[in-house]
Write a protein that holds these residues in place. Structure first.
Motif, PDB file in Angstrom:
ATOM      1  N   ASP A 246      14.085  -5.315  -5.396  1.00  0.00           N
ATOM      2  CA  ASP A 246      14.392  -5.254  -6.480  1.00  0.00           C
ATOM      3  C   ASP A 246      14.226  -5.012  -7.877  1.00  0.00           C
ATOM      4  N   ASP A 247      14.387  -3.586  -8.643  1.00  0.00           N
ATOM      5  CA  ASP A 247      14.252  -2.225  -9.487  1.00  0.00           C
ATOM      6  C   ASP A 247      14.448  -3.351 -10.845  1.00  0.00           C
ATOM      7  N   ALA A 248      13.364  -3.750 -11.444  1.00  0.00           N
ATOM      8  CA  ALA A 248      13.479  -4.759 -12.660  1.00  0.00           C
ATOM      9  C   ALA A 248      12.504  -3.993 -13.720  1.00  0.00           C
ATOM     10  N   TYR A 249      12.890  -4.092 -14.868  1.00  0.00           N
ATOM     11  CA  TYR A 249      12.651  -3.579 -16.259  1.00  0.00           C
ATOM     12  C   TYR A 249      11.901  -2.422 -16.081  1.00  0.00           C
ATOM     13  N   GLY A 250      12.937  -1.748 -15.548  1.00  0.00           N
ATOM     14  CA  GLY A 250      12.745  -0.112 -16.386  1.00  0.00           C
ATOM     15  C   GLY A 250      11.740   0.471 -15.043  1.00  0.00           C
ATOM     16  N   LEU A 251      11.336  -0.837 -13.734  1.00  0.00           N
ATOM     17  CA  LEU A 251      10.311  -0.035 -12.624  1.00  0.00           C
ATOM     18  C   LEU A 251      11.561   0.294 -11.476  1.00  0.00           C
ATOM     19  N   SER A 252      11.231   0.804 -10.418  1.00  0.00           N
ATOM     20  CA  SER A 252      11.280   0.716  -9.435  1.00  0.00           C
ATOM     21  C   SER A 252      10.803  -0.349  -8.284  1.00  0.00           C
ATOM     22  N   GLY A 253      11.296  -0.485  -7.578  1.00  0.00           N
ATOM     23  CA  GLY A 253      11.126  -2.198  -6.221  1.00  0.00           C
ATOM     24  C   GLY A 253      10.619  -1.234  -5.053  1.00  0.00           C
ATOM     25  N   LEU A 254       9.796  -2.004  -4.282  1.00  0.00           N
ATOM     26  CA  LEU A 254       9.599  -1.258  -4.166  1.00  0.00           C
ATOM     27  C   LEU A 254      10.548  -1.120  -2.231  1.00  0.00           C
ATOM     28  N   PRO A 255      10.315  -0.382  -1.311  1.00  0.00           N
ATOM     29  CA  PRO A 255      10.874  -0.158   0.349  1.00  0.00           C
ATOM     30  C   PRO A 255      11.754  -1.275   0.616  1.00  0.00           C
ATOM     31  N   LYS A 256      12.856  -1.676   1.088  1.00  0.00           N
ATOM     32  CA  LYS A 256      13.486  -2.436   1.484  1.00  0.00           C
ATOM     33  C   LYS A 256      13.251  -2.989   2.945  1.00  0.00           C
ATOM     34  N   GLY A 257      12.856  -3.890   3.536  1.00  0.00           N
ATOM     35  CA  GLY A 257      11.804  -4.505   4.658  1.00  0.00           C
ATOM     36  C   GLY A 257      10.565  -3.793   4.907  1.00  0.00           C
ATOM     37  N   MET A 258       9.624  -2.609   3.906  1.00  0.00           N
ATOM     38  CA  MET A 258       8.567  -2.831   3.725  1.00  0.00           C
ATOM     39  C   MET A 258       7.854  -4.109   3.574  1.00  0.00           C
ATOM     40  N   GLY A 259       8.273  -5.305   2.663  1.00  0.00           N
ATOM     41  CA  GLY A 259       7.214  -6.368   2.045  1.00  0.00           C
ATOM     42  C   GLY A 259       6.723  -6.443   1.212  1.00  0.00           C
ATOM     43  N   LEU A 260       5.755  -6.600   0.910  1.00  0.00           N
ATOM     44  CA  LEU A 260       4.667  -6.552  -0.171  1.00  0.00           C
ATOM     45  C   LEU A 260       3.609  -5.891   0.610  1.00  0.00           C
ATOM     46  N   ILE A 261       3.003  -4.754   0.014  1.00  0.00           N
ATOM     47  CA  ILE A 261       1.676  -4.289   0.578  1.00  0.00           C
ATOM     48  C   ILE A 261       1.470  -3.828  -0.423  1.00  0.00           C
ATOM     49  N   ALA A 262      -0.357  -3.742  -0.564  1.00  0.00           N
ATOM     50  CA  ALA A 262      -1.252  -3.739  -1.612  1.00  0.00           C
ATOM     51  C   ALA A 262      -1.259  -2.341  -2.235  1.00  0.00           C
ATOM     52  N   PRO A 263      -1.655  -2.346  -3.885  1.00  0.00           N
ATOM     53  CA  PRO A 263      -0.870  -1.394  -4.459  1.00  0.00           C
ATOM     54  C   PRO A 263      -2.001  -0.435  -3.863  1.00  0.00           C
ATOM     55  N   ASP A 264      -3.221  -0.227  -3.237  1.00  0.00           N
ATOM     56  CA  ASP A 264      -3.922   1.334  -2.811  1.00  0.00           C
ATOM     57  C   ASP A 264      -3.172   1.255  -2.157  1.00  0.00           C
ATOM     58  N   GLN A 265      -2.189   1.387  -1.244  1.00  0.00           N
ATOM     59  CA  GLN A 265      -1.562   1.852  -0.254  1.00  0.00           C
ATOM     60  C   GLN A 265      -0.122   2.286  -0.598  1.00  0.00           C
ATOM     61  N   VAL A 266      -0.194   1.836  -2.466  1.00  0.00           N
ATOM     62  CA  VAL A 266       1.240   2.682  -2.765  1.00  0.00           C
ATOM     63  C   VAL A 266       0.391   4.006  -3.535  1.00  0.00           C
ATOM     64  N   ARG A 267      -0.385   3.963  -4.148  1.00  0.00           N
ATOM     65  CA  ARG A 267      -0.519   4.832  -5.651  1.00  0.00           C
ATOM     66  C   ARG A 267      -2.011   5.278  -4.946  1.00  0.00           C
ATOM     67  N   ALA A 268      -2.600   6.804  -4.492  1.00  0.00           N
ATOM     68  CA  ALA A 268      -3.472   7.271  -4.320  1.00  0.00           C
ATOM     69  C   ALA A 268      -4.530   6.624  -5.325  1.00  0.00           C
ATOM     70  N   GLY A 269      -5.587   6.584  -5.462  1.00  0.00           N
ATOM     71  CA  GLY A 269      -6.882   6.313  -6.501  1.00  0.00           C
ATOM     72  C   GLY A 269      -6.961   5.133  -6.926  1.00  0.00           C
ATOM     73  N   VAL A 270      -6.352   3.690  -6.655  1.00  0.00           N
ATOM     74  CA  VAL A 270      -6.031   2.653  -7.317  1.00  0.00           C
ATOM     75  C   VAL A 270      -7.576   2.228  -7.359  1.00  0.00           C
ATOM     76  N   HIS A 271      -7.976   1.303  -7.981  1.00  0.00           N
ATOM     77  CA  HIS A 271      -9.248   0.923  -8.398  1.00  0.00           C
ATOM     78  C   HIS A 271      -9.154  -0.641  -6.849  1.00  0.00           C
ATOM     79  N   ARG A 272     -10.121  -0.657  -6.066  1.00  0.00           N
ATOM     80  CA  ARG A 272     -10.291  -1.431  -5.000  1.00  0.00           C
ATOM     81  C   ARG A 272      -9.527  -2.442  -5.128  1.00  0.00           C
ATOM     82  N   GLY A 273     -10.815  -3.298  -6.670  1.00  0.00           N
ATOM     83  CA  GLY A 273     -11.153  -4.630  -6.887  1.00  0.00           C
ATOM     84  C   GLY A 273      -9.836  -5.149  -7.735  1.00  0.00           C
TER      85      GLY A 273
END
Length: 565
Positions: A246-273
């Motif tokens: 679900d979208d919340a706090y002015g932010l878009s939610g994750l695609p439905k049915g995909m489940g929780l995926i790591a931030p570095d798989q959502v956006r390139a260049g995210v710090h791995r740690g």
């Protein structure tokens, strides 16, 4: 007057109402500062609000004083039997925030207990509770008001944060929540609207224990709830996405049915740690990042996990190369020395001899002949002009002058991007900014509906949008299409240094301003200004009727913006 978004009031935010693993039995509301967005509520929101509808909020007004000290200035929230105000502490001459509810409210005792417990903590990483009193059948809680702080929701509106900022956010918030839980206190409503960053870069949390008590939120595992909330904050700061469907706090939610995926798989260049840290804090059925570290279930475990990470240093400042050093004549050793003299002497110029030779005489007679011919020609032209005076003139056919090249055409600049400009941290409708330069007059960006007008100040200095032209260009005029006509709309144009909302308009170069009562506004500058970023700023808006998006009040919408230079 300070705006609510920078103060310590967040009990009325309904975006992402359920605090992650917590189940809230409380109500809903909008809670914007003198703004109201009257779109119909959902059935679920209405059902949740019915639990305490029987107890109404105290009927107070601006100017009312509590304890002969706290003067109420502006009502920010009125729902679920309580109200929140911006007030003035007349004794210390400072702005404060106040929560009010009747003494017979079913949650009055728990709110008092939560406020007094939070006041005893005294941790500077939390917005401090200053007073909690029951008086004249009213319970009120007084807390700090931070005019120099910005909500995390406003920071994320312009994009994800830098890795160093996210590291500081994780470290400071997790340490603050660990200290609170050691004293038996929990937040249970820790979300981007409850986290503030001050002008000095310090992160602070507002509403500790009090916001949950006002909403009647109670969970079986408060430490897990707050830890998961910190993980959601890190996820949002890294990706500009909310880690749920679900979208919340002015932010878009994750695609439905995909489940929780790591931030570095959502956006390139995210710090791995930091990506792994966010996954360890979130409740995700044991699935963490690729290293499969054990999940963090308490704020203390999260603090230890951050301590084990290598420290993330701030980015190096960018320095411009100085101009090439030029040696002066003094440093080159020639200062004060006489110029070297050459041995050559200047040649003596011999004057020409007088025209006494045969050639000179011929030249003199030639010049005299030319003068006589010129006099004769002038006399003939004079006689011809006098004769034409008596001759009737024929009508001349006038030819239209070619004025195609008199005024050069002014080029319309292509807008490559835009974002809502909200220096007070309270955006109006950030998702529809692109409608103002899509070439379709039927789409638009709209402001909220305000109670007072046409001038928005002092409750709000203005609303607007900053546009990116892709490169520095000359801007001399702007054409702005508006949705609502009436008395009156004032538009100001500024040259900005970036897309950030952190720079006030008072420090920008003003291009021009105009006031109109129609649905079009044209701003002309005295001279062209070279800039890449242009801010369209509305300080006055007309009164307009309600529609499917907002109620009647003072508001405006922008349909098309064209910048020329």
């Amino acid at each position: 007057m300070a705006d609510r978004s920078t103060a310590a009031v967040d009990v009325a935010d309904t975006s992402g109402e359920e605090p992650l693993t917590a189940k809230a039995g409380a109500s809903t509301g909008d809670g914007k500062s003198r703004e109201r967005d009257t779109a119909p509520q959902s059935t679920e929101e209405t059902d949740r609000a019915g639990s305490s509808a029987a107890v109404s909020a105290p009927e107070l007004h601006s100017g009312h004083k509590l304890a002969r000290r706290y003067r109420l200035e502006e009502c920010l929230t009125r729902l679920d039997g309580f109200s929140s105000w911006r007030a003035v502490d007349e004794k210390l001459r400072r702005a404060v925030g106040v929560h009010l509810l009747p003494a017979e409210h079913p949650r009055a005792r728990s709110v008092l207990a939560a406020a007094r417990s939070a006041a005893l903590l005294g941790d500077p990483r939390f917005v401090q509770v200053l007073d909690a009193v029951e008086e004249d059948e009213i319970v009120y809680v007084v807390h700090e008001w931070l005019p120099d702080a910005t909500e995390l929701t406003a920071l994320l509106a312009s994009g994800p944060l830098e890795a160093h900022d996210v590291y500081q956010l994780a470290q400071q918030i997790s340490q603050a929540m660990a200290a609170a839980h050691r004293e038996g206190l929990s937040h249970l409503r820790l979300n981007p609207g409850a986290v503030l960053r001050t002008s000095t870069g310090q992160w602070r949390v507002r509403g500790l224990a009090v916001n949950a008590a006002l909403r009647g939120i109670d969970v079986d595992s408060p430490q897990r709830t707050d830890t998961e909330a910190v993980g959601a904050l890190l996820y949002a700061a890294l990706t500009q996405r909310w880690p749920y469907e679900d979208d919340a706090y002015g932010l878009s939610g994750l695609p439905k049915g995909m489940g929780l995926i790591a931030p570095d798989q959502v956006r390139a260049g995210v710090h791995r740690g930091l990506s792994e840290l966010a996954m360890r804090a979130l409740a995700n059925d044991g699935s963490t990042a690729s290293r499969q570290e054990s999940p963090c279930t308490t704020p203390d475990e999260l603090v230890r996990a951050i301590a084990e990470m290598p420290r993330i240093r701030p980015p190096e400042p960018v320095f411009t190369a100085p101009p090439e050093y030029q040696r002066t004549s003094y440093q080159q050793g020639s200062y004060g020395r006489p110029a070297p003299r050459t041995a050559q002497t200047a040649p003596v110029v011999v004057p020409p001899p007088p025209l006494q030779t045969r050639t000179g005489k011929v030249l003199k007679w030639g010049v005299a002949a030319l003068l006589i011919a010129a006099l004769g020609l002038g006399s003939w032209q004079l006689a011809d002009a006098l004769m034409d005076r008596d001759t009737p003139k024929q009508p001349e056919t006038s030819q239209p002058a070619d004025t195609t090249d008199e005024k050069p055409k002014i080029a319309t600049h292509k807008i490559t991007g835009a974002a809502e400009y909200a220096p007070d941290g309270s955006p109006q409708n950030a998702d529809s900014v692109s409608n103002t330069y899509d070439g379709d007059s039927s789409t638009y960006w709209r402001s909220r509906s305000f109670v007072d007008g046409p001038r928005l100040a002092p409750y709000k200095q203005g609303v607007g949008i900053v546009y990116d032209l892709g490169a520095k260009k000359d801007v001399s005029t702007a054409s702005i299409g508006l949705r609502y006509a009436g008395d009156r709309t004032t538009v100001e144009l500024y040259a900005a240094d970036s897309m950030s909302s952190g720079t006030p308009v008072g420090s920008m170069k003003k291009i021009g301003t105009t006031t109109t009562q129609s649905t079009t506004a044209k701003v002309d500058a005295k001279e062209a200004v070279t800039t890449r970023y242009v801010v369209v700023w509305l300080t006055h808006v007309p009164q307009a009727p309600g529609d499917q998006y907002s109620g009647s009040g003072y508001k405006q919408a922008i349909t098309d913006v064209k910048l020329r230079g």
